[in-house]
Design a protein around this motif. Structure first.
Motif, mmCIF file in Angstrom:
data_model
loop_
_atom_site.group_PDB
_atom_site.id
_atom_site.type_symbol
_atom_site.label_atom_id
_atom_site.label_comp_id
_atom_site.label_asym_id
_atom_site.label_seq_id
_atom_site.Cartn_x
_atom_site.Cartn_y
_atom_site.Cartn_z
ATOM 1 N N MET A 32 0.848 -1.186 0.000
ATOM 2 C CA MET A 32 0.000 0.000 0.000
ATOM 3 C C MET A 32 0.898 1.256 0.000
ATOM 4 S SD MET A 32 -2.888 -1.492 -0.026
ATOM 5 C CE MET A 32 -4.143 -0.276 0.342
ATOM 6 N N PRO A 33 0.466 2.335 -0.656
ATOM 7 C CA PRO A 33 1.272 3.567 -0.665
ATOM 8 C C PRO A 33 1.452 4.118 0.749
ATOM 9 C CG PRO A 33 -0.447 3.644 -2.334
ATOM 10 C CD PRO A 33 -0.721 2.437 -1.502
ATOM 11 N N PRO A 34 2.626 4.675 1.037
ATOM 12 C CA PRO A 34 2.878 5.170 2.418
ATOM 13 C C PRO A 34 1.926 6.292 2.826
ATOM 14 C CG PRO A 34 4.909 5.028 1.156
ATOM 15 C CD PRO A 34 3.809 4.813 0.185
ATOM 16 N N GLU A 35 1.492 7.088 1.880
ATOM 17 C CA GLU A 35 0.621 8.212 2.257
ATOM 18 C C GLU A 35 -0.854 7.825 2.311
ATOM 19 O OE1 GLU A 35 1.108 8.149 -2.203
ATOM 20 O OE2 GLU A 35 2.425 7.958 -0.434
ATOM 21 N N SER A 36 -1.166 6.599 1.952
ATOM 22 C CA SER A 36 -2.562 6.146 1.978
ATOM 23 C C SER A 36 -3.016 5.926 3.417
ATOM 24 C CB SER A 36 -2.714 4.848 1.187
ATOM 25 O OG SER A 36 -1.962 3.815 1.785
ATOM 26 N N TYR A 37 -4.325 5.957 3.607
ATOM 27 C CA TYR A 37 -4.854 5.675 4.942
ATOM 28 C C TYR A 37 -6.254 5.096 4.823
ATOM 29 C CZ TYR A 37 -7.234 10.183 4.400
ATOM 30 O OH TYR A 37 -7.993 11.208 3.945
ATOM 31 N N LEU A 38 -6.661 4.498 5.914
ATOM 32 C CA LEU A 38 -7.959 3.803 5.973
ATOM 33 C C LEU A 38 -8.808 4.473 7.035
ATOM 34 C CD1 LEU A 38 -9.664 1.216 5.143
ATOM 35 C CD2 LEU A 38 -8.636 0.118 7.136
ATOM 36 N N VAL A 39 -10.020 4.824 6.678
ATOM 37 C CA VAL A 39 -10.956 5.424 7.635
ATOM 38 C C VAL A 39 -11.964 4.362 8.058
ATOM 39 C CG1 VAL A 39 -12.669 7.242 8.030
ATOM 40 C CG2 VAL A 39 -10.698 7.675 6.540
ATOM 41 N N VAL A 40 -11.997 4.124 9.361
ATOM 42 C CA VAL A 40 -12.895 3.093 9.902
ATOM 43 C C VAL A 40 -13.922 3.781 10.775
ATOM 44 C CG1 VAL A 40 -13.045 0.984 11.266
ATOM 45 C CG2 VAL A 40 -10.987 1.452 9.912
ATOM 46 N N SER A 41 -15.184 3.402 10.571
ATOM 47 C CA SER A 41 -16.246 3.955 11.413
ATOM 48 C C SER A 41 -17.196 2.842 11.817
ATOM 49 C CB SER A 41 -17.017 5.060 10.664
ATOM 50 O OG SER A 41 -17.568 4.527 9.473
ATOM 51 N N GLY A 42 -17.770 2.995 12.985
ATOM 52 C CA GLY A 42 -18.674 1.953 13.467
ATOM 53 C C GLY A 42 -19.368 2.371 14.728
ATOM 54 N N THR A 43 -20.019 1.411 15.359
ATOM 55 C CA THR A 43 -20.749 1.666 16.603
ATOM 56 C C THR A 43 -20.324 0.636 17.651
ATOM 57 O OG1 THR A 43 -22.567 0.280 15.825
ATOM 58 C CG2 THR A 43 -22.766 2.649 15.452
ATOM 59 N N GLU A 118 -18.217 0.864 8.274
ATOM 60 C CA GLU A 118 -17.615 1.247 7.000
ATOM 61 C C GLU A 118 -16.109 1.299 7.115
ATOM 62 O OE1 GLU A 118 -18.976 4.976 5.632
ATOM 63 O OE2 GLU A 118 -18.149 4.788 3.614
ATOM 64 N N MET A 119 -15.445 0.887 6.026
ATOM 65 C CA MET A 119 -13.997 1.022 5.915
ATOM 66 C C MET A 119 -13.719 1.695 4.577
ATOM 67 S SD MET A 119 -12.331 -2.514 7.349
ATOM 68 C CE MET A 119 -12.009 -2.719 9.065
ATOM 69 N N ASP A 120 -13.176 2.877 4.652
ATOM 70 C CA ASP A 120 -12.988 3.675 3.437
ATOM 71 C C ASP A 120 -11.504 3.868 3.174
ATOM 72 O OD1 ASP A 120 -13.543 5.118 1.232
ATOM 73 O OD2 ASP A 120 -14.072 6.963 2.323
ATOM 74 N N LEU A 121 -11.078 3.435 1.991
ATOM 75 C CA LEU A 121 -9.675 3.574 1.612
ATOM 76 C C LEU A 121 -9.449 4.968 1.017
ATOM 77 C CD1 LEU A 121 -8.730 0.157 -0.066
ATOM 78 C CD2 LEU A 121 -7.701 1.164 1.968
ATOM 79 N N ARG A 122 -8.403 5.599 1.452
ATOM 80 C CA ARG A 122 -8.049 6.911 0.907
ATOM 81 C C ARG A 122 -6.595 6.883 0.427
ATOM 82 N NH1 ARG A 122 -11.554 10.534 3.785
ATOM 83 N NH2 ARG A 122 -13.578 9.479 3.798
ATOM 84 N N GLY A 123 -6.378 7.557 -0.676
ATOM 85 C CA GLY A 123 -5.016 7.654 -1.197
ATOM 86 C C GLY A 123 -4.536 6.426 -1.922
#
Lengths: 125, 180
Positions: A32-43, A118-123
Motif C-alpha cells: 500500500m502507498p505510504p501516504e494512503s490511509y484507511l478510515v474506519v467507522s462503526g458503533t 464502514e472502511m474507506d480507503l483513501r489515497g
C-alpha cells in the motif's frame, strides 16, 4: 464400474472444493502507498453503564490495529455516544482489513461489543 | 418422535457450529470461533454417546431375545426326551434267559470240568518238576543251620595234650586246634 465412477467424481469434487477454498481463504498481501490511509467507522455497545465506552474502545482499537498490521499507525480516534471512527496509515490491504474488522467485532474486551459499519480507503488508486 | 427431534436438533447444532467455526475463522474472530468449536465438540460427544448407547440397547435387546428363544427350545427338547425315553428294565437279560436254563447249566458244568482237568494237569506237572528242586534247596538251608558233625567241646585226650610238656610245640598246637 458405477462405483468406480462415483469414487472418481467424489474425489474430483473434494479436490476441487479444497482448491476453491484455498484460493478464497489464502492470504495475499499487497503493498500500500505510504501516504494512503484507511478510515474506519462503526458503533459500539457496553454491557454496563459504569464502563467508559471511549476507554474500552480505545484499548480495543489499539490492540486490533497492532494485530492487523504491526507497521501501521492509528490516528484520529473519536468516540461519541457509541459511534466511533479512526484512521490507520498506511492503509491496510484486503486481508489486513478483514483481520481488523474481525478483531474489532470479536469478543476481545469484556463487556464491549463493537460493529464496523464502514472502511474507506483513501489515497489508493 | 421426541427421540427423532433430539437427533435432528443435534445434527442441526453440529452442522451450524461446525460451519460457523470456519466462518469465524475466516473472519478472524478467534473468540467466537473458539466458542462455536467448543459447542461443536460438546454436541459431538453427546451424539457419539447417544450412538453408543443406542447400539448397546440393541445388543441388549438381541441378547434378551436370543435367551428367551433358547429357553423355549430347551424346554421343548426336554419334554420330547421325557416322552420318548425308553423304559429301563434292569436284569432284563435274566428274565429273557429264564427259559434256557438247561443250556446254561450244561455249559457251566462243561466249563467246570475242563477247568478241573486243567488244574489237575498243572498240579501234576508242578509236583514232578518243583518238588525235587525245592527239597534240595531246603536240605541245603537246613544243613547250614544244623549241628556240626564234630564235637563242640575238646575231649579228654586233647586237654591232657595241651596241659603236657609239649604245649609250646607249634606243630602240636596246629594239630590240637585252639586252646579251650
Amino acid at each position: 464400474m458405477i462405483r468406480t465412477l462415483t469414487v472418481v467424481v467424489v474425489a474430483v469434487i473434494a479436490v476441487g472444493s479444497v482448491h476453491v477454498l484455498r484460493e478464497a481463504t489464502m492470504t495475499r498481501h499487497t503493498e500500500m502507498p505510504p501516504e494512503s490511509y484507511l478510515v474506519v467507522s462503526g458503533t459500539a455497545e457496553v454491557r454496563s453503564a459504569s464502563h467508559d465506552t471511549e476507554t474500552l474502545l480505545l484499548a480495543l482499537v489499539s490492540e486490533c490495529v497492532v494485530e492487523a498490521n504491526p507497521g501501521a499507525r492509528m490516528r484520529g480516534f473519536a468516540e461519541d455516544d457509541g459511534a466511533f471512527s479512526f484512521e490507520v496509515t498506511p492503509a491496510l490491504d484486503d486481508p489486513d482489513r478483514r483481520q481488523l474488522q474481525g478483531c474489532l467485532e470479536d469478543f476481545r474486551v469484556s463487556g464491549l461489543l463493537a460493529n464496523v459499519d464502514e472502511m474507506d480507503l483513501r489515497g489508493v488508486d | 418422535m421426541a427421540r427423532k427431534l433430539a437427533w435432528l436438533l443435534a445434527g442441526v447444532t453440529l452442522a451450524a457450529s461446525g460451519g460457523y467455526t470456519f466462518v469465524y475463522l475466516y473472519r478472524w474472530e478467534w473468540n467466537r470461533a473458539l466458542f462455536t468449536s467448543l459447542v461443536f465438540i460438546a454436541v459431538e460427544i453427546i451424539v457419539a454417546l447417544g450412538l453408543v448407547m443406542r447400539r448397546l440397547a440393541r445388543i441388549e435387546q438381541r441378547l434378551e431375545h436370543d435367551t428367551g428363544r433358547s429357553d423355549g427350545a430347551e424346554a421343548h427338547a426336554l419334554a420330547h426326551l421325557e416322552v420318548t425315553a425308553p423304559t429301563r428294565r434292569h436284569f432284563g437279560w435274566l428274565e429273557d434267559s429264564a427259559g434256557r436254563m438247561g443250556v446254561f447249566i450244561t455249559v457251566l458244568l462243561g466249563a467246570g470240568l475242563l477247568l478241573s482237568a486243567l488244574t489237575w494237569l498243572v498240579d501234576r506237572i508242578a509236583t514232578r518238576t518243583a518238588r525235587p528242586t525245592l527239597e534240595r534247596d531246603l536240605a541245603r538251608r537246613l544243613g547250614e543251620i544244623g549241628y556240626p558233625t564234630y564235637a563242640l567241646v575238646p575231649d579228654d585226650e586233647e586237654l591232657i595234650a595241651q596241659g603236657g610238656p609239649y604245649d609250646d610245640d607249634p606243630a602240636l598246637a596246629i594239630l590240637l586246634g585252639p586252646r579251650s
